[in-house]
Design a protein around this motif. Sequence first.
Motif, PDB file in Angstrom:
ATOM      1  N   UNK A 209     -10.928 -18.497  -1.334  1.00 34.50           N
ATOM      2  CA  UNK A 209      -9.560 -18.610  -0.828  1.00 34.50           C
ATOM      3  C   UNK A 209      -8.597 -19.034  -1.933  1.00 34.50           C
ATOM      4  N   UNK A 210      -9.042 -19.959  -2.790  1.00 35.18           N
ATOM      5  CA  UNK A 210      -8.198 -20.395  -3.899  1.00 35.18           C
ATOM      6  C   UNK A 210      -7.976 -19.265  -4.883  1.00 35.18           C
ATOM      7  N   UNK A 211      -9.028 -18.505  -5.141  1.00 35.15           N
ATOM      8  CA  UNK A 211      -8.914 -17.411  -6.113  1.00 35.15           C
ATOM      9  C   UNK A 211      -7.934 -16.353  -5.627  1.00 35.15           C
ATOM     10  N   UNK A 212      -8.021 -15.969  -4.360  1.00 33.45           N
ATOM     11  CA  UNK A 212      -7.128 -14.901  -3.883  1.00 33.45           C
ATOM     12  C   UNK A 212      -5.710 -15.428  -3.656  1.00 33.45           C
ATOM     13  N   UNK A 213      -5.563 -16.759  -3.568  1.00 31.91           N
ATOM     14  CA  UNK A 213      -4.218 -17.342  -3.515  1.00 31.91           C
ATOM     15  C   UNK A 213      -3.558 -17.320  -4.887  1.00 31.91           C
ATOM     16  N   UNK A 214      -4.380 -17.449  -5.932  1.00 28.70           N
ATOM     17  CA  UNK A 214      -3.858 -17.521  -7.302  1.00 28.70           C
ATOM     18  C   UNK A 214      -3.779 -16.158  -7.986  1.00 28.70           C
ATOM     19  N   UNK A 229      -6.386 -12.695   6.100  1.00 33.64           N
ATOM     20  CA  UNK A 229      -7.386 -11.634   6.270  1.00 33.64           C
ATOM     21  C   UNK A 229      -8.793 -12.204   6.155  1.00 33.64           C
ATOM     22  N   UNK A 230      -8.991 -13.061   5.175  1.00 35.55           N
ATOM     23  CA  UNK A 230     -10.312 -13.658   4.972  1.00 35.55           C
ATOM     24  C   UNK A 230     -10.753 -14.412   6.215  1.00 35.55           C
ATOM     25  N   UNK A 231      -9.836 -15.090   6.864  1.00 34.12           N
ATOM     26  CA  UNK A 231     -10.176 -15.831   8.079  1.00 34.12           C
ATOM     27  C   UNK A 231     -10.660 -14.910   9.201  1.00 34.12           C
ATOM     28  N   UNK A 273     -15.846  -3.176   5.780  1.00 32.96           N
ATOM     29  CA  UNK A 273     -16.791  -2.683   6.781  1.00 32.96           C
ATOM     30  C   UNK A 273     -17.001  -3.684   7.917  1.00 32.96           C
ATOM     31  N   UNK A 274     -16.655  -4.947   7.697  1.00 35.20           N
ATOM     32  CA  UNK A 274     -16.837  -5.967   8.717  1.00 35.20           C
ATOM     33  C   UNK A 274     -15.599  -6.167   9.595  1.00 35.20           C
ATOM     34  N   UNK A 275     -14.513  -5.456   9.282  1.00 37.55           N
ATOM     35  CA  UNK A 275     -13.291  -5.525  10.087  1.00 37.55           C
ATOM     36  C   UNK A 275     -12.881  -4.115  10.492  1.00 37.55           C
ATOM     37  N   UNK A 276     -12.357  -3.981  11.715  1.00 35.57           N
ATOM     38  CA  UNK A 276     -12.114  -2.657  12.280  1.00 35.57           C
ATOM     39  C   UNK A 276     -10.637  -2.340  12.495  1.00 35.57           C
ATOM     40  N   UNK A 277      -9.749  -3.140  11.969  1.00 33.04           N
ATOM     41  CA  UNK A 277      -8.337  -2.976  12.306  1.00 33.04           C
ATOM     42  C   UNK A 277      -7.743  -1.690  11.730  1.00 33.04           C
ATOM     43  N   UNK A 325      -8.756 -12.542  17.627  1.00 34.17           N
ATOM     44  CA  UNK A 325      -7.335 -12.750  17.860  1.00 34.17           C
ATOM     45  C   UNK A 325      -6.529 -11.698  17.107  1.00 34.17           C
ATOM     46  N   UNK A 326      -5.416 -11.316  17.707  1.00 35.13           N
ATOM     47  CA  UNK A 326      -4.513 -10.360  17.083  1.00 35.13           C
ATOM     48  C   UNK A 326      -3.227 -11.086  16.720  1.00 35.13           C
ATOM     49  N   UNK A 327      -2.740 -10.858  15.476  1.00 35.18           N
ATOM     50  CA  UNK A 327      -1.553 -11.536  14.985  1.00 35.18           C
ATOM     51  C   UNK A 327      -0.507 -10.515  14.519  1.00 35.18           C
ATOM     52  N   UNK A 328       0.784 -10.861  14.639  1.00 41.29           N
ATOM     53  CA  UNK A 328       1.832  -9.921  14.212  1.00 41.29           C
ATOM     54  C   UNK A 328       1.723  -9.514  12.752  1.00 41.29           C
ATOM     55  N   UNK A 329       1.280 -10.449  11.891  1.00 37.36           N
ATOM     56  CA  UNK A 329       1.228 -10.135  10.468  1.00 37.36           C
ATOM     57  C   UNK A 329       0.222  -9.037  10.128  1.00 37.36           C
ATOM     58  N   UNK A 330      -0.720  -8.771  11.038  1.00 28.32           N
ATOM     59  CA  UNK A 330      -1.675  -7.688  10.785  1.00 28.32           C
ATOM     60  C   UNK A 330      -0.953  -6.360  10.593  1.00 28.32           C
ATOM     61  N   UNK A 331       0.179  -6.212  11.287  1.00 27.32           N
ATOM     62  CA  UNK A 331       0.929  -4.965  11.209  1.00 27.32           C
ATOM     63  C   UNK A 331       1.837  -4.926   9.983  1.00 27.32           C
ATOM     64  N   UNK A 332       1.722  -5.948   9.146  1.00 29.21           N
ATOM     65  CA  UNK A 332       2.396  -5.973   7.847  1.00 29.21           C
ATOM     66  C   UNK A 332       1.403  -5.893   6.700  1.00 29.21           C
TER      67      UNK A 332
END
Length: 429
Positions: A209-214, A229-231, A273-277, A325-332
């Motif tokens: 998480x720190x690496x992808x934040x930086x 996304x990682x969550x 492959x582990x997410x289907x959105x 859970x579905x979040x609005x930011x997924x569509x961004x």
Amino acid sequence: MTPELSFAGMLAYKHRFTLPLDYQQPNGETIEVFARELVSPENQHKQLPFIVFFQGGPGFGAVRPAATGGWIKRALQEFRVLLLDQRGTGLSTPVSSASLSHLSAAQQSEYLSHFRADNIIRDAESIRQQLVADDKWSILGQSFGGFCVLKYLNDAPHGVAEAYITGGIPSLSRSADEVYQATYQRVIAKNNDFFTRFSDAQGLVKSLAQHISDNEVRLATGEQLTVEMLQLLGINIGMEQGPESVYYLLEHALISTPSGTIVNPLFLAHFCQLLDYNTNPIFALLHESIYCQNSASNWAAHRVRQQYPQFNYSADKPFLFTGEMIYPWMFEQFNNLKPLKSTASTLAEKDNWPMLYDQTKLASNQVPVAAAIYSEDMFVEMRYSLETAEKVGNLKYWLTSEYEHNGIRMDGEHILDRLIAINRGEKLR
């Protein structure tokens, strides 16, 4: 009819049906609905009853079996199995941002409003009449498929001989907000189990998480990988063998190179492959609507999350995965959802979703129903399932802690065999 496919232990036939998009306008726009019929070779010429499988989701096509096994093996002993691709999924006029691109956001929302359980059941009833005329068939629903089973019993019980539900008894009246308040608590419990079981997982995921934040990190599908996304990987920790998949993925996420630490390309490919959105947009667009009856969801999971600030990641506190859970930011952030952002907002604000369940009708249900309720299920609140079970006539249930949400995938032969015995009052084998 000649089978199109032949497996070890079963034959398969393809069926395609042209059906109304909107059953209130039967002469209007049509869609095609696909179903695959399975039968054992020894029963090929017998007039066996059908059992129809309703897949979880919403937004996922039916299972594509590669061999005889699991619940299908048990079902083929006495049924023809019909694997129904629910409208908009699989080979049933599949929905995607590309297939909807000729429509405005308002038109897309109107189109998609016809893809809930009510119309899935209308499709099934039309197919039943075409395949077996006045004969009844049996129905089996997993997860969201269980929601479809109850809707079938609500709307067209005359077509059903027996019903089976695994991991999917919905509340008949509770709001999306109530559902997610319970869901977040179960997700917290699954996080605790996961990080206790895998003692170094918290360190691994926080380093990532720190690496992808930086650093800007791109997934194999092109999106920038974010902590949010990682969550989302947490949707897997509520499945049998899911925690292992997530842990092994984290284990090789970061690697050292002569140029420094990078995210492993293998991780970036397997993560997708582990997410289907990206591949199953109905799941994101219509998931919250499955709880809506004359009400809007208004991004329920997003709003309820504010009651659980521990899910808002920062470097000074433990990392938590989210769940279904579905979040609005997924569509961004997800490429194939971005074109549907306005449509998603319109659907979230829709407050005139038809009622799904009539409690008076279900209380007088005469169709035998057997259900497996998993006490440790992360996706379906046990208390709400038991609450509904008390309100549906002729429903018997098996409450067990032996399985996670995907129990039918892991031990389907045993689970279906037990449910059939429960429904028929037989001794368990």
